[in-house]
Design a protein around this motif. Sequence first.
Motif, short mmCIF file in Angstrom:
data_model
loop_
_atom_site.label_atom_id
_atom_site.label_comp_id
_atom_site.label_asym_id
_atom_site.label_seq_id
_atom_site.Cartn_x
_atom_site.Cartn_y
_atom_site.Cartn_z
N LYS A 64 -22.83 -24.56 -66.76
CA LYS A 64 -23.21 -25.75 -67.49
C LYS A 64 -23.01 -27.03 -66.55
O LYS A 64 -21.86 -27.23 -66.09
N LEU A 86 -20.46 -20.58 -68.54
CA LEU A 86 -21.24 -19.97 -69.64
C LEU A 86 -20.94 -18.31 -69.41
O LEU A 86 -20.63 -17.91 -68.49
N GLU A 111 -32.11 -29.34 -73.24
CA GLU A 111 -32.08 -29.10 -71.67
C GLU A 111 -33.14 -28.55 -71.06
O GLU A 111 -33.94 -27.71 -71.68
N GLU A 142 -28.41 -26.53 -75.95
CA GLU A 142 -26.87 -26.20 -75.90
C GLU A 142 -26.33 -26.81 -76.92
O GLU A 142 -26.32 -28.14 -77.48
N CYS A 165 -18.02 -27.10 -73.82
CA CYS A 165 -19.09 -26.02 -74.00
C CYS A 165 -18.75 -25.20 -75.32
O CYS A 165 -17.77 -24.76 -75.64
N PHE A 168 -25.19 -21.53 -76.29
CA PHE A 168 -26.39 -22.01 -75.68
C PHE A 168 -27.44 -21.06 -75.99
O PHE A 168 -27.42 -19.89 -76.53
N LEU A 233 -27.54 -24.49 -66.85
CA LEU A 233 -27.77 -25.61 -67.77
C LEU A 233 -27.79 -26.80 -67.27
O LEU A 233 -26.70 -27.22 -66.49
#
Length: 265
Positions: A64, A86, A111, A142, A165, A168, A233
């Motif tokens: 990401k 991710l 996104e 996300e 993070c 997602f 992402l």
Amino acid sequence: MMQQATIHSHAEQLRLAAQNMLTCPPLRESSTLQGDDRIQLAYAIQQHNIQQQLSQGARIVGRKIGLTSRSVQQQLGVDSPDYGCLFAHMAYADNDEIQIQNLLQPKIEAEIALVLKQDLTHQQHTLADILSATDYAVAALEIVDSRIQNWDISLVDTIADNASCGLFVLGSQPKPLSELDLINCNMQLFENDIPVSHGQGKACLGNPLIAACWLADRMVELGTPLRAGDIVLTGALGPMVPAKAGATYHAIVEGLGQVCIHFTQ
């Protein structure tokens, strides 16, 4: 030796915060994370926890990109994006349900995600390289989350915390890039059918492909290039909003359709 101890202690602080569902104080307050090498140390902390997850059987499925908004960069006093990792266990399906109690302080943003069909291994990539290496794009959500108390983050804090993070969601309408206007496409994010965020592709560094290009170069520099099948992402198209228990969120990205997620109480 001192750096290794710093990396280990701060990585453990973040790991335990996630494991125990209790946020921790900002890492930047530590005297060992001061000075010119603090960004390098922050990424080393991130990598330490990535390696720990890999040793426990986790699978990397992509990266990401964060801090793609100029206003957020100015807020944190930086002039470039950051990145995080991710994992497969972070992925949810379009129209799926997420148990919000498994997250600490989630926020949600819309996104554009790219899925690659070729490796990106050049020292310096062009937009043509990104275009030819991308299999398709999809709308994405996300769910960002922070292990740092009250989202009181600096650049060091968010980098160390895997670029804040969480989870997602990928949309279900893949499209080739040739059919999309990634710069001028409009995005609207809804909470229970009420608009809560909007933006355009250009909000992501002027063009989501520029963000992808930056990431591809950075990953090669680190010896971990993006590979065929990886998800990227590319960054938020509009402001993120707090995720609420019991709410349904859906984003519509022009050309890519809708992506939806439900948060259970």
